[in-house]
Each structure stands twice: as structure tokens, then as C-alpha cells.
Design an enzyme around this catalytic site. Structure first.
Site: not given
Length: 447
Positions: A285, A300, A372, A375, A413
């Protein structure tokens, strides 16, 4: 993609649903849609009138031809009119055919409608905590503070082989290199997650391409709206010519894309539902909208690993599947003895294709907050309509499936959370019991 029939029947209700997401953000060009729809109706009515008139005239021409010379002038007049009608009809039909892709392009930029159970809110401040869990207290318990000042994962990881400088040297910012003990821990986490989802929850393990075509990304909603977040895989054409868009390739932002596209242009027997798929893959990403955010550490990154869960379900079972998939992601965190909470996202914080989303947020001691880590979303028929993914129902008719996706979990993460939550005062890391078989029984990780 939304059902165009819904927009045609009650445009005001659909717009009201979209406005629940974020105010002052026009998701649908209502003026353009209304103008195209009005033109489509006029053209469709006119082409039907023209065809009906041609049919009437053609029935008259046959008997007139049979009369020969006595009706030659009348026959010729009717044939001239038929030819003129045909020419007009072809012009009208060509414009009608051109309108369809214009309408389709408009709809591709429109997000999904929130489910009625989703709380209203502008941004993450409107999210609602559903539950939390901690190893020592179970359900409802918060994280227990460490008995010493916690180090963050960057300081903990460096002696174990976490190397950001090498990542920058090889690729640039937001890349990292893992070596030695921390690389083994990262691999162990991914293997553990895949085994848990396949052996306990019944997902089929898959190995998928890390590069996909544009059609696959359109099917799951990344294109055209989020092209800026993707990494294009450049492909040279013949004699230096540019590659057509239809042949463009992209690095996957998540294995949700190839997994969900398994059912693109397919009609699945109802007896095969639900289809439950999982894959461990790198994700790529560009993080185009995150400049300045989480620049320190692994939170990130442009490249990270994830174990993805995808379910293809009967429409009547998708919300039951959403709840189940959330517990499947929770099971990983519980096995890793990591405190977390489950949050129901509000209308303003949901993803483009989702109609309802739960986020799992893991506790990070060094940041003194939850972040987070997963999801889990129900997209209902939004992706399936773009994919033309269907099943044959009990009445023998083709019906759109519902698609769901979720992280089970983001490996990087999870690595951060294990380092920070299971750190010892001397900088070594206690290995969770569930992870020890993947690290040859080791109880601690140290340099």
C-alpha cells in the site's frame, strides 16, 4: 456497487443513506445521474416506439408487394419510411448503448450504504466499543499496566534484528528488514494464524498471486476510487508502446482481492455456500493519505504481511457470518494473550465497500492506547454486483452472493503487540504458550 434499481426507485432514500457516511462529501453526482437517467428513459421509449412502427409498416409492405405495379408507389413510400425509422433507431440505440457505461462509471465511485445497525458518526470519535478482553481478566477486562516503564517495539526489536535503516537503503521510507530472532518470530506468527483459521475455523488455505489485473481490483472496489493507494506493476509493451489499461497489473493491497475474485463471473451451487478462504500474503500500500502518520516503527508500512479471511455466503447468512468472523480474529489475539477491544465503526469511519465493520484494536503499552489490528466487514452484495458473483437459489434463479472479509491478523502489528505486551524488564520477550511450538519450544526471545 449499489443496485441501480434502488437508485431509480427511490433516489432520495439512497442519497440520504450515503449522506450518513460523511457530510459535505458528495459520493454521487446526483445531477449527472438524473440527467443520464432521464435521457435513458426518453431514448428507451423512443426506440421502442420506432421498433413498433417498423413492425406495423413491415406487415403492410408484404401485401402491397403482392399487388405488383398497382401499389408500387405506396410500397416505395412505406419502405422509405421504414429505412428512415431504422436509421433513427440505430442512432438512438447507439446513444443508449453509450449511456450504460456512463451510468456504470458513476456507480463505481459510489460507496456502500451503511446497515441500519451502524451508529451515526463523522469520524472515529463516533465508533462504539462493543467489548474488551485481557488475558488475566477475560471478557470486559482492561489491560494491566506493566510493572516497569515499557519500551516500544522499535527499541525492543533492534537487538532482535529489526532493521529500519536497511529497509530505507533497499527500498526507501516505510520499509523494514527483519533478521534473525525477530524474523523467526514473524514467520511463527503467520504460521500460527493460518493453522488456527484452517484447523479450528474451517477456512481453506490458499496461495494467491501477489500481482493482479485491474478487473480484479475493480471487482472488490479498490479501482477506480483508490488507485492512488496502489502500487502499479509496470509492464513494458512491445516496441516501447504503453500497456493498455485493460492489461495493467497491480501489487495486491490485501489478499482479499484475489480470494474474493475466485467467484467473479461464477454461478456457485447454493450447496457450496458458505465458501471460507484464507491466505497469508504480503500486502502493498502506498499509504497516499497517511503522510506524517506513524512514521516511527512498523505500524504503517508500504509492505506488510497479513493473514486474510474471506467468506462468500448466502445473503440470509452474512450477518451471522460477520459475527463469527469477528470471533475468529479475536481467537488469535486471545491465544497470543494480547489485550484488545472490539469496536463497531460508525457511518463516517467505515470502508468504501462495507455496510458494517468491526475493528479489533490491540493494546500497545508503549503508546498507552489501543491500535487497530483487524477489520472485519460485511459488504453484502456490493462487491458481488461488480464481480457478477452469483449462486443458484432454491427457485433455480441466479442471485448475488454476499461477500465478507477480515484480517486474521495483520502479522506486523501482531509482532508489535507481542513485543510490547510480553516484554520483560531486561528487554527479552516472553513467548506466548500458543506460539512456542512454532519456535522449537522456546519460552523467551532474546538477542
Amino acid at each position: 456497487m449499489l443496485d441501480i434499481t434502488l437508485l431509480r426507485k427511490d433516489l432520495a432514500a439512497a442519497v440520504a443513506g450515503l449522506e450518513k457516511r460523511k457530510k459535505n462529501q458528495p459520493f454521487l453526482d446526483v445531477h449527472a445521474f438524473t440527467a443520464l437517467e432521464a435521457e435513458r428513459k426518453i431514448l428507451q421509449t423512443r426506440t421502442e416506439e420506432l421498433q413498433a412502427r417498423r413492425n406495423v409498416l413491415n406487415k403492410q409492405i408484404g401485401p402491397l408487394k403482392a399487388k405488383g405495379e398497382s401499389a408500387a408507389a405506396e410500397t416505395q413510400a412505406l419502405m422509405t419510411e421504414v429505412n428512415a425509422l431504422k436509421a433513427e433507431q440505430e442512432t438512438q440505440s447507439a446513444r443508449l448503448d453509450a449511456i450504460q457505461p456512463e451510468l456504470h462509471a458513476l456507480l463505481l465511485a459510489v460507496p456502500n450504504l451503511p446497515h441500519e445497525s451502524v451508529p451515526l458518526g463523522e469520524d472515529e470519535s463516533g465508533n462504539v466499543e462493543v467489548r474488551r478482553w485481557a488475558p488475566n481478566g477475560g471478557a470486559g477486562a482492561g489491560a494491566t499496566p506493566l510493572a516497569f516503564a515499557p519500551k516500544d517495539h522499535v527499541d525492543l526489536g533492534a537487538p532482535l534484528g529489526l532493521d529500519f535503516e536497511m529497509g530505507v537503503k533497499l527500498a526507501g521510507s516505510r520499509f523494514s528488514v527483519l533478521k534473525g530472532p525477530i524474523a523467526r518470530l514473524h514467520r511463527a506468527l503467520a504460521q500460527f494464524m493460518i493453522d488456527l483459521q484452517t484447523e479450528r475455523h474451517g477456512y481453506t488455505e490458499c496461495y494467491v498471486p501477489y500481482i493482479v489485473n485491474a478487473e480484479s481490483l475493480r471487482g472488490t472496489g479498490q479501482l477506480p476510487k483508490f488507485e492512488g493507494d496502489l502500487f502499479a506493476a509496470k509492464k513494458g509493451g512491445q516496441d516501447g508502446e504503453p500497456v493498455p489499461d485493460t492489461q495493467a497489473l497491480y501489487l495486491i493491497p490485501t489478499s482479499e482481492v484475489p480470494l474474493t475474485n475466485f467467484v467473479r463471473d461464477e454461478v456457485v451451487p447454493e450447496s457450496q455456500l458458505p465458501i471460507k478462504l484464507t491466505a497469508h500474503s504480503p500486502c502493498f500500500r502506498s499509504e497516499a493519505g497517511s503522510a506524517g502518520r506513524d512514521t516511527r516503527g512498523m505500524i504503517r508500512q508500504h509492505q506488510f504481511d497479513k493473514v486474510e479471511m474471506v467468506q462468500i455466503t448466502h445473503p440470509s447468512q452474512s450477518y451471522e457470518a460477520l459475527e463469527a468472523m469477528t470471533t475468529h480474529a479475536e481467537a488469535v489475539l486471545q491465544a497470543l494473550e494480547l489485550p484488545y477491544r472490539v469496536v463497531l465503526l460508525c457511518t463516517g469511519d467505515m470502508g468504501f465497500g462495507s455496510t458494517k465493520t468491526y475493528d479489533l484494536e490491540v493494546w500497545l503499552p508503549a503508546q498507552d492506547t489501543y491500535r487497530e489490528i483487524s477489520s472485519v466487514s460485511n459488504c453484502e452484495a456490493f462487491q458481488a454486483r461488480r464481480l457478477q458473483a452469483r449462486f443458484k437459489n432454491a427457485q433455480g434463479k441466479n442471485e448475488l452472493v454476499h461477500t465478507l472479509n477480515g484480517s486474521g491478523l495483520a502479522v506486523g502489528r501482531a509482532l508489535v503487540a507481542v513485543l510490547e505486551n510480553h516484554q520483560n524488564a531486561d528487554g527479552s520477550i516472553r513467548i506466548p504458550v500458543a506460539l512456542r511450538p512454532y519456535l522449537r519450544g522456546a519460552e523467551t526471545l532474546s538477542a
